[in-house]
Design an enzyme around this catalytic site. Structure first.
Site, short mmCIF file in Angstrom:
data_model
loop_
_atom_site.label_atom_id
_atom_site.label_comp_id
_atom_site.label_asym_id
_atom_site.label_seq_id
_atom_site.Cartn_x
_atom_site.Cartn_y
_atom_site.Cartn_z
N GLN A 114 52.72 67.95 -8.97
CA GLN A 114 52.12 66.65 -9.28
C GLN A 114 52.78 65.58 -8.42
OE1 GLN A 114 51.72 66.26 -13.86
NE2 GLN A 114 53.22 67.87 -13.53
N ASN A 115 53.86 65.96 -7.73
CA ASN A 115 54.61 64.97 -6.94
C ASN A 115 53.89 64.67 -5.64
OD1 ASN A 115 56.43 65.21 -8.98
ND2 ASN A 115 57.88 66.48 -7.85
N ASP A 117 55.62 63.34 -3.02
CA ASP A 117 56.72 62.98 -2.12
C ASP A 117 56.97 63.95 -0.98
OD1 ASP A 117 57.95 65.16 -3.40
OD2 ASP A 117 59.04 63.88 -4.82
N HIS A 132 48.12 65.46 -7.07
CA HIS A 132 47.95 64.00 -7.15
C HIS A 132 48.04 63.32 -5.79
CE1 HIS A 132 49.26 64.20 -11.68
NE2 HIS A 132 48.01 64.57 -11.49
N CYS A 140 39.93 56.30 4.12
CA CYS A 140 39.03 55.17 4.28
C CYS A 140 38.08 55.13 3.08
CB CYS A 140 38.25 55.31 5.58
SG CYS A 140 37.04 53.99 5.79
N CYS A 164 36.15 53.07 11.46
CA CYS A 164 34.98 52.29 11.06
C CYS A 164 35.31 50.88 10.58
CB CYS A 164 34.18 53.04 9.98
SG CYS A 164 34.92 52.90 8.34
C1 BJW Z 1 64.12 66.27 -15.48
C2 BJW Z 1 65.12 65.68 -14.73
C3 BJW Z 1 65.96 66.56 -14.07
C4 BJW Z 1 64.03 64.09 -15.58
N1 BJW Z 1 65.77 67.87 -14.18
N2 BJW Z 1 63.95 67.56 -15.59
C5 BJW Z 1 42.44 64.02 -21.73
C6 BJW Z 1 43.12 63.51 -22.81
C7 BJW Z 1 43.81 62.30 -22.72
C8 BJW Z 1 43.80 61.58 -21.54
C9 BJW Z 1 43.12 62.08 -20.46
C10 BJW Z 1 42.46 63.28 -20.55
N3 BJW Z 1 41.91 63.56 -19.33
C11 BJW Z 1 42.20 62.55 -18.50
C12 BJW Z 1 42.92 61.64 -19.16
C13 BJW Z 1 43.43 60.38 -18.59
C14 BJW Z 1 44.68 60.55 -17.76
C15 BJW Z 1 45.82 61.09 -18.65
O1 BJW Z 1 46.18 62.23 -18.64
N4 BJW Z 1 46.46 60.20 -19.39
C16 BJW Z 1 47.58 60.60 -20.26
C17 BJW Z 1 48.86 59.89 -19.78
C18 BJW Z 1 47.24 60.30 -21.68
N5 BJW Z 1 44.47 61.44 -16.61
C19 BJW Z 1 43.82 61.03 -15.54
O2 BJW Z 1 43.34 59.91 -15.48
C20 BJW Z 1 43.69 62.01 -14.39
N6 BJW Z 1 42.33 62.08 -13.98
C21 BJW Z 1 41.41 62.80 -14.64
O3 BJW Z 1 41.71 63.54 -15.57
O4 BJW Z 1 40.13 62.64 -14.17
C22 BJW Z 1 39.04 63.07 -15.00
C23 BJW Z 1 38.90 62.12 -16.17
C24 BJW Z 1 39.06 60.77 -15.97
C25 BJW Z 1 38.94 59.90 -17.06
C26 BJW Z 1 38.70 60.40 -18.34
C27 BJW Z 1 38.55 61.78 -18.51
C28 BJW Z 1 38.64 62.64 -17.41
C29 BJW Z 1 44.47 61.49 -13.19
C30 BJW Z 1 45.92 61.45 -13.40
C31 BJW Z 1 46.61 60.80 -12.20
C32 BJW Z 1 48.12 60.67 -12.38
N7 BJW Z 1 48.65 59.81 -11.37
C33 BJW Z 1 50.09 59.53 -11.37
C34 BJW Z 1 50.44 58.45 -10.33
C35 BJW Z 1 50.19 58.91 -8.89
C36 BJW Z 1 50.97 58.26 -7.84
C37 BJW Z 1 51.17 56.78 -7.91
O5 BJW Z 1 50.25 56.02 -8.01
O6 BJW Z 1 52.31 56.39 -7.79
O7 BJW Z 1 50.80 60.75 -11.09
S1 BJW Z 1 50.70 59.03 -12.95
C38 BJW Z 1 52.22 59.89 -12.84
O8 BJW Z 1 52.26 60.90 -13.90
C39 BJW Z 1 52.18 60.66 -11.51
C40 BJW Z 1 52.74 61.99 -11.92
O9 BJW Z 1 52.36 62.98 -10.99
C41 BJW Z 1 52.17 62.20 -13.30
C42 BJW Z 1 52.93 63.19 -14.14
O10 BJW Z 1 54.21 62.75 -14.43
P1 BJW Z 1 55.42 63.79 -14.42
O11 BJW Z 1 55.58 64.39 -13.10
O12 BJW Z 1 55.27 64.71 -15.57
O13 BJW Z 1 56.67 62.81 -14.61
P2 BJW Z 1 57.20 62.09 -15.93
O14 BJW Z 1 57.96 60.89 -15.50
O15 BJW Z 1 56.14 61.89 -16.93
O16 BJW Z 1 58.21 63.16 -16.57
C43 BJW Z 1 59.40 63.54 -15.94
C44 BJW Z 1 59.98 64.73 -16.69
O17 BJW Z 1 61.10 65.22 -15.99
C45 BJW Z 1 60.47 64.39 -18.11
O18 BJW Z 1 60.03 65.40 -19.01
C46 BJW Z 1 61.99 64.41 -17.99
O19 BJW Z 1 62.65 64.86 -19.17
C47 BJW Z 1 62.18 65.40 -16.87
N8 BJW Z 1 63.37 65.19 -16.07
N9 BJW Z 1 64.98 64.28 -14.85
C48 BJW Z 1 64.76 68.33 -15.00
N10 BJW Z 1 66.97 66.07 -13.30
ZN ZN Z 2 36.46 54.58 7.95
#
Ligand code: BJW
Ligand code: ZN
Length: 261
Positions: A114-115, A117, A132, A140, A164
């Site tokens: 999901q990263n 980076d 992601h 574009c 474009c």
């Molecule tokens: C450690 C540690 C160490 C710390 N060692 N561990 C169904 C139900 C409910 C909601 C939805 C659904 N379907 C869609 C949605 C809406 C939404 C969603 O899921 N919302 C929820 C939050 C409720 N999803 C979407 O909108 C997605 N699109 C989609 O589904 O399209 C179809 C659709 C649309 C609309 C309605 C229905 C269907 C798109 C999601 C896009 C996510 N984008 C981001 C940002 C991108 C980049 C940017 O702009 O900067 O992606 S959000 C952010 O969260 C980023 C990440 O990839 C993503 C996940 O986060 P991640 O990686 O899990 O990080 P954290 O911070 O949450 O957790 C870190 C973890 O590490 C923790 O557990 C710590 O304990 C641990 N940790 N240090 C080991 N050293």
């Molecule tokens: Zn273009």
């Protein structure tokens, strides 16, 4: 002292969890790894959720939605250029390296991240799917061409498409947007084919990526989680190893090598 867990107890709990993780992994053929921001935390990049998370400083609605682009595209770009600068200053950590080294131990290793980076690729993983997007890509909004770009300064924001003249946006997936279809279907295919899924550093709340561990478990794979703390995935994990992934993954790899050699 009652209720106090000493460092030694914690260490032995981790050791014991790693032993169980090794037993569950040594006979696997196909390995998938699902990663999130926690893996890159020890490379100095912030996670999204939690007390020091990005979403504590800035709201996702302001910088990571299509509405935000429509409202103030310049603000969205400035936020992500800051992120690009941080990522440019980051190096893969021992956790990324351990994941890359799995390729020398298993025939098939598929990394689903999901990263945004690029650190898996920099650590040497060869089979990576980005759910992601990637912070070093922009596309574009008119002609959909995708450009790779590591710049952190542009004369004009949003920058313009060289082909474009349309507005360029980051090629990352914002809330409410569909994930790239080819990436998502590959990810589902891989978790269906694997017999071991490692889930590393993700809160397991963002859909649809959060469905992948359940899909793996339903398809018969063992799920091993590496996180600082319990998550929704803990309930279906065969083993959860609690600790920093940059520490626990290399420990896991060393112990695994010991039984597989
Ligand atoms: C450690 C540690 C160490 C710390 N060692 N561990 C169904 C139900 C409910 C909601 C939805 C659904 N379907 C869609 C949605 C809406 C939404 C969603 O899921 N919302 C929820 C939050 C409720 N999803 C979407 O909108 C997605 N699109 C989609 O589904 O399209 C179809 C659709 C649309 C609309 C309605 C229905 C269907 C798109 C999601 C896009 C996510 N984008 C981001 C940002 C991108 C980049 C940017 O702009 O900067 O992606 S959000 C952010 O969260 C980023 C990440 O990839 C993503 C996940 O986060 P991640 O990686 O899990 O990080 P954290 O911070 O949450 O957790 C870190 C973890 O590490 C923790 O557990 C710590 O304990 C641990 N940790 N240090 C080991 N050293
Ligand atoms: Zn273009």
């Amino acid at each position: 002292m009652a209720g106090h867990i000493s460092k030694a107890d914690e260490d032995s709990e981790v050791k014991e969890a790693i032993q169980r993780a090794v037993s569950a992994s040594s006979k696997a053929k196909g390995v998938a790894v699902l990663t999130g921001a926690g893996l890159s935390a020890d490379s100095g990049l912030p996670t999204f959720r939690g007390p020091d998370g990005i979403w504590e400083r800035v709201s996702a609605e302001e910088v990571a939605t299509l509405d935000a682009i429509k409202r103030d595209h310049r603000r969205v770009w400035e936020f992500h250029l800051d992120m690009r600068r941080s990522v440019l200053g980051a190096r893969p950590n021992a956790g990324h390296e351990a994941i890359a080294m799995l390729e020398s131990m298993y025939k098939d290793v598929w990394v689903i991240t999901q990263n945004i980076d690029n650190l898996h690729q920099e650590a040497g993983s060869t089979c990576v799917v980005e759910l992601h997007g990637n912070i070093f890509q922009q596309r574009c909004m008119d002609c959909t061409r995708v450009y790779t770009d590591r710049s952190t300064h542009y004369p004009e924001l949003p920058p313009r498409c060289p082909s474009c003249g349309g507005e360029l946006r980051l090629n990352v997936v914002f809330f409410g947007e569909q994930l790239p279809q080819h990436a998502l279907s590959r990810a589902f295919e891989w978790v269906e084919r694997c017999d071991l899924l490692l889930v590393v550093g993700t809160s397991g709340v963002v859909m649809p990526a959060a469905l992948l561990p359940y899909h793996a478990a339903e398809s018969g794979a063992r799920v091993i989680e590496f996180n600082l703390e319990p998550t929704p995935i803990t309930t279906i994990a065969t083993v959860s190893v609690f600790g920093r992934a940059s520490k626990t993954l290399p420990q896991f790899l060393t112990a695994l090598k010991g039984v597989m050699d």
